[in-house]
Design a protein around this motif. Structure first.
Motif, PDB file in Angstrom:
ATOM      1  N   PRO A 133       0.950  -1.105   0.146  1.00  0.00           N
ATOM      2  CA  PRO A 133      -0.001  -0.034  -0.113  1.00  0.00           C
ATOM      3  C   PRO A 133       0.866   1.086  -0.047  1.00  0.00           C
ATOM      4  O   PRO A 133       0.451   2.194  -0.891  1.00  0.00           O
ATOM      5  CB  PRO A 133      -0.836  -0.424   1.162  1.00  0.00           C
ATOM      6  N   LEU A 134       1.871   1.163   0.741  1.00  0.00           N
ATOM      7  CA  LEU A 134       2.627   2.466   0.738  1.00  0.00           C
ATOM      8  C   LEU A 134       3.037   2.932  -0.347  1.00  0.00           C
ATOM      9  O   LEU A 134       3.297   3.943  -1.069  1.00  0.00           O
ATOM     10  CB  LEU A 134       3.842   2.483   1.875  1.00  0.00           C
ATOM     11  N   VAL A 135       3.870   1.747  -1.125  1.00  0.00           N
ATOM     12  CA  VAL A 135       4.475   1.983  -2.475  1.00  0.00           C
ATOM     13  C   VAL A 135       3.320   2.307  -3.533  1.00  0.00           C
ATOM     14  O   VAL A 135       3.492   3.299  -4.289  1.00  0.00           O
ATOM     15  CB  VAL A 135       5.369   0.837  -2.974  1.00  0.00           C
ATOM     16  N   ALA A 136       2.295   1.634  -3.464  1.00  0.00           N
ATOM     17  CA  ALA A 136       1.209   2.003  -4.636  1.00  0.00           C
ATOM     18  C   ALA A 136       0.812   3.539  -4.436  1.00  0.00           C
ATOM     19  O   ALA A 136       0.384   4.299  -5.369  1.00  0.00           O
ATOM     20  CB  ALA A 136       0.031   1.182  -4.234  1.00  0.00           C
ATOM     21  N   GLU A 137       0.695   3.781  -3.258  1.00  0.00           N
ATOM     22  CA  GLU A 137       0.282   5.556  -2.870  1.00  0.00           C
ATOM     23  C   GLU A 137       1.427   6.330  -3.180  1.00  0.00           C
ATOM     24  O   GLU A 137       0.995   7.131  -3.848  1.00  0.00           O
ATOM     25  CB  GLU A 137       0.067   5.535  -1.255  1.00  0.00           C
TER      26      GLU A 137
END
Length: 257
Positions: free
Chosen positions: A137-141
């Motif tokens: 999630p962090l990288v996707a965001e």
């Protein structure tokens, strides 16, 4: 002129969906479109397209909006396009994260369909048909924030603050998943946007710098030369379409005095 570049790749037609009315795309070749707003069904697919997705496939294609939608598309033809279609196979919605410059190129092709822009778009979507692996999630965001705001994002420090993590943690996780640190990814996205704008004569370097997040034309030129190996002017000249050679008049129209 030794060969006609449009034989290999050209944009033959443009189409736009704006609103809630269905649209059917026809004609030979490859349709490439960017869905910039809404949710849209594509006949034959279970998964609907969402904002940011890229449409890839051969006609006929029937698009049915499930909400207020906007999609710009161009129909590509030529030898290179035919080879791409053979590899692509079935029609699909693809992840737009693989080609951040596609939207700009399609918008420009709507007003000026040149062979150089068409080929640049085909190159931009060359990996968009690949299935994107899920990202944490962090990288996707982080990827989404960079793609959506590359023109105004100050740097990795600002990005990490927006995401609520430390800069060191973001850099470590991002590089582990993407293969490059977020600062490098941001630069790559900006360079691709610069290339898309360079294909149009409407923008000078100062304007392009402002539209892509560089502090000025001089800084843009330094970064572009470092990353691409050519100055923006040299790259624009190399990517420009070949001039049309005027035809000679028929000899029957010649006059001798």
């Amino acid at each position: 002129m030794i060969f006609d570049p449009e034989i290999y790749c050209s944009a033959a037609e443009a189409a736009e969906l704006d609103g809630t009315q269905p649209l059917t795309l026809t004609g030979n070749g490859l349709w490439v479109g960017v869905l910039s707003r809404g949710i849209c069904l594509l006949e034959g697919l279970d998964r609907p397209g969402q904002s940011g997705d890229i449409l890839l496939g051969a006609a006929p294609l029937t698009l049915t909006p499930q909400s207020d939608c906007h999609l710009l598309a161009v129909r590509m033809v030529g030898h290179c396009t035919e080879s791409y279609l053979l590899q692509l196979g079935a029609v699909r919605w693809a992840d737009g994260a693989a080609c951040p410059g596609a939207a700009e190129l399609i918008a420009q092709l709507h007003s000026a369909r040149t062979a150089s822009m068409a080929y640049a778009l085909l190159c931009a979507v060359s990996k968009a048909d690949e299935t994107a692996r899920p990202l944490p999630p962090l990288v996707a965001e982080a990827v989404a924030a960079i793609r959506q705001n590359y023109m105004a994002l100050y740097g990795v420090e600002e990005l990490s603050e927006q995401l609520g993590v430390t800069k060191s943690h973001l850099v470590r996780v991002f590089k582990q998943e993407i293969g490059v640190p977020p600062g490098r990814y941001l630069t790559n996205v900006r360079i691709e946007a610069v290339k898309a704008l360079l294909l149009s004569d409407e923008y000078n370097l100062e304007m392009i710098a402002g539209l892509t997040g560089f502090s000025g034309a001089n800084y843009l030129c330094r970064v572009f030369k470092r990353e691409v190996g050519l100055s923006p002017a040299a790259w624009r000249a190399a990517a420009a379409p070949l001039p049309t050679v005027p035809k000679l008049p028929p000899r029957s129209q010649e006059m001798y005095v």
